[in-house]
Design a protein around this motif. Structure first.
Motif, PDB file in Angstrom:
ATOM      1  N   MET A   1      41.006  28.883  25.573  1.00  0.00           N
ATOM      2  CA  MET A   1      40.505  28.701  26.632  1.00  0.00           C
ATOM      3  C   MET A   1      39.512  27.567  26.166  1.00  0.00           C
ATOM      4  SD  MET A   1      42.960  29.637  28.234  1.00  0.00           S
ATOM      5  CE  MET A   1      42.145  29.244  30.363  1.00  0.00           C
TER       6      MET A   1
ATOM      7  N   GLN B   1      43.415  22.920  27.780  1.00  0.00           N
ATOM      8  CA  GLN B   1      42.888  23.780  26.925  1.00  0.00           C
ATOM      9  C   GLN B   1      44.130  23.827  25.728  1.00  0.00           C
ATOM     10  OE1 GLN B   1      41.137  25.961  28.587  1.00  0.00           O
ATOM     11  NE2 GLN B   1      41.927  25.277  30.607  1.00  0.00           N
TER      12      GLN B   1
ATOM     13  N   GLU C   1      47.271  28.031  37.538  1.00  0.00           N
ATOM     14  CA  GLU C   1      45.872  28.768  36.341  1.00  0.00           C
ATOM     15  C   GLU C   1      45.775  30.264  36.620  1.00  0.00           C
ATOM     16  OE1 GLU C   1      43.144  25.790  36.926  1.00  0.00           O
ATOM     17  OE2 GLU C   1      44.020  24.348  35.093  1.00  0.00           O
TER      18      GLU C   1
ATOM     19  N   SER D   1      43.367  22.012  34.149  1.00  0.00           N
ATOM     20  CA  SER D   1      41.563  21.856  33.241  1.00  0.00           C
ATOM     21  C   SER D   1      42.753  21.882  31.845  1.00  0.00           C
ATOM     22  CB  SER D   1      41.283  22.835  33.717  1.00  0.00           C
ATOM     23  OG  SER D   1      39.707  22.842  32.770  1.00  0.00           O
TER      24      SER D   1
ATOM     25  N   ILE E   1      39.229  18.290  32.613  1.00  0.00           N
ATOM     26  CA  ILE E   1      39.145  18.710  34.321  1.00  0.00           C
ATOM     27  C   ILE E   1      40.667  17.316  35.187  1.00  0.00           C
ATOM     28  CG2 ILE E   1      39.310  19.085  37.333  1.00  0.00           C
ATOM     29  CD1 ILE E   1      36.748  20.842  35.886  1.00  0.00           C
TER      30      ILE E   1
ATOM     31  N   SER F   1      38.745  24.818  28.006  1.00  0.00           N
ATOM     32  CA  SER F   1      38.539  23.387  29.703  1.00  0.00           C
ATOM     33  C   SER F   1      38.136  22.933  29.265  1.00  0.00           C
ATOM     34  CB  SER F   1      37.893  24.813  30.405  1.00  0.00           C
ATOM     35  OG  SER F   1      39.171  25.984  30.663  1.00  0.00           O
TER      36      SER F   1
END
Ligand code: SLB
Length: 333
Positions: free
Chosen positions: A234, A156, A281, A154, A239, A236
Motif C-alpha cells: 500500500m 498501489q 478501496e 490511489s 492519487i 498510495s
C-alpha cells in the motif's frame, strides 16, 4: 393553366416548410459522439462511460448516441487526448497531470505524494484561482472542455516479492506507464522503471518479464493482475483523478438541449465513477486476501522523502507558474 401553376407553387411551398421542419429545425437531427478509453469492459471506467451512453440515448430519445471504444482501440490516453485536441475524437478520459504534456505546469497533479486525498486534489483544481486558470487554458487553448472530474483510485504497488520497506524495491523491475511521474516514482524508490503499454502488463507479469507494476486497486482487480502477483504494497503514491473531456469543437456542434443532456449525463457518470473507486478501496483488500494475495503496509515516510527531489525539480522547471500552483495546492489542504 394558371390554376394548375398556382396549385403547384402552393404545393412546393408546403413541401418546403415540411422539409425544413419549421421551428423544429435541428431537433430531428441525429448526433453520434465517439468516446475512447484505455481500460477494457470489466473496468469501472467502462461501466461509468456505459452509464453515460445509456443516459444520453434515453434522455435524447435516440438523437444523441455515444459509441464507446474501450481497451485502447484508438490508442493510449496520450494519443486520445491529442485526437480530442485536434477534433478527430469527441470524448475521452484523462488525468489532470497527464494534460501536463501540453500545459506543462499541470503535471504537478500527478506528482507522487502531492495530495492528501482526492478531495484535496479536487479543491485544488476547482477552488483555487490557479486551478481555475488551468481549466481555462485546457478549454481555450487546447479544445478540452472538462465536463466532470472523478476519482480514479490511489496507486498501489503489486509485485512477486514482499515489499515491507522501500529497501525491498531496490533493483525490482517495475512496469510503469510511459509517463514521467510514474518513471520518477520507480527510479526514486530504487526500482528499475520498465515502461510498457497497459494492454501488455498481464502477460509481462505472468511471464516474469517484470517483477511488479503499480495501479489503483480497482485496476488490479479488473485487469486480473492479482492472478499473477503475490503481493500488494500500500504505497498510495499517486492519487489518480479522471477528467471527462469533450472536445470544445464537438460540444459547439451540439444543439443546446443536447449539450444539457450530455452535461447532466457526465455529471451522473462522474459521481458513479467516484463511488465505484471509493467503494473498491474499502472492499478490495479483503477480496485480494481471499485470493491469496498478501497485503503489506510499508512505512511511507521513506517513500515521501525519496520523492521530495522530484517536487523540487518540478518547481525549478516550471518557474513562477509552478511555484504558484504548488502554493495553491498547499493552501487547499
Ligand atoms: C486515463 C488513462 O488512460 N489512464 C491510464 C493510466 C495513464 O496512462 C497513466 O497514469 C499516465 O498518466 O495508465 C494506467 O494506469 C496504466 O497504464 O497503468 C492505465 C490507465 O487506464
Amino acid at each position: 393553366m394558371k390554376r394548375i401553376m398556382g396549385l403547384l407553387s402552393t404545393l412546393v411551398m408546403v413541401l418546403t416548410l415540411v422539409g425544413c421542419g419549421g421551428s423544429n429545425e435541428g431537433k430531428s437531427e441525429k448526433h453520434e459522439l465517439k468516446f475512447g478509453l484505455t481500460p477494457g469492459v470489466q473496468s469501472n471506467e467502462y461501466k461509468a462511460v456505459k452509464e453515460l451512453a445509456d443516459y444520453v440515448a434515453e434522455k435524447s430519445e435516440g438523437r444523441l448516441t455515444i459509441r464507446i471504444y474501450p481497451d485502447s482501440q484508438l490508442g493510449d490516453d496520450r494519443e486520445m487526448i491529442s485526437q480530442v485536441k485536434e477534433g478527430s475524437l469527441d470524448l475521452t478520459l484523462a488525468e489532470t497531470g497527464r494534460l501536463g504534456l501540453w500545459v506543462k505546469e499541470a503535471e504537478i497533479f500527478q506528482l507522487p505524494y502531492v495530495f492528501d486525498s482526492y478531495d484535496h486534489l479536487r479543491r485544488s483544481l476547482y477552488e483555487t484561482s490557479e486551478g481555475k486558470d488551468l481549466l481555462k487554458k485546457f478549454e481555450e487553448e487546447n479544445n478540452w472542455k472538462i465536463l466532470a472530474n472523478a476519482y480514479n483510485g490511489s496507486r498501489q504497488t503489486s509485485s512477486n516479492k514482499a515489499i515491507e520497506s522501500m529497501a525491498d524495491m531496490r533493483g525490482m523491475k517495475l512496469r510503469v506507464p510511459n509517463a514521467q511521474a510514474n518513471l520518477d516514482y520507480a527510479r526514486s524508490v530504487g526500482a528499475s522503471p520498465t515502461p510498457m503499454a497497459f494492454t501488455e502488463v498481464y502477460l509481462a507479469l505472468q511471464t516474469n518479464a517484470v517483477d511488479g507494476q503499480e495501479n489503483p486497486l480497482s485496476a488490479i482487480k479488473s485487469s486480473k493482475f492479482y492472478e499473477v502477483q503475490s503481493y500488494i504494497a500500500m504505497t498510495s503514491h499517486i492519487i489518480n483523478d479522471q477528467n471527462y473531456i469533450v472536445g470544445k469543437s464537438s460540444w459547439d456542434k451540439l444543439p443546446e438541449d443536447l449539450q444539457k443532456v450530455l452535461a447532466e449525463g457526465v455529471e451522473a457518470a462522474g459521481r458513479s465513477h467516484t463511488e465505484m473507486f471509493m467503494g473498491d478501496e474499502k472492499s478490495l483488500i479483503d477480496y485480494f486476501q481471499e485470493k491469496g494475495v498478501t497485503i503489506t503496509n510499508p512505512d511511507l515516510e521513506a517513500f515521501k522523502s525519496a520523492l521530495k527531489p522530484v517536487h523540487n525539480e518540478y518547481v525549478s522547471e516550471n518557474g513562477e507558474a509552478g511555484r504558484k500552483l504548488l502554493e495553491a495546492i498547499d493552501s487547499a489542504r
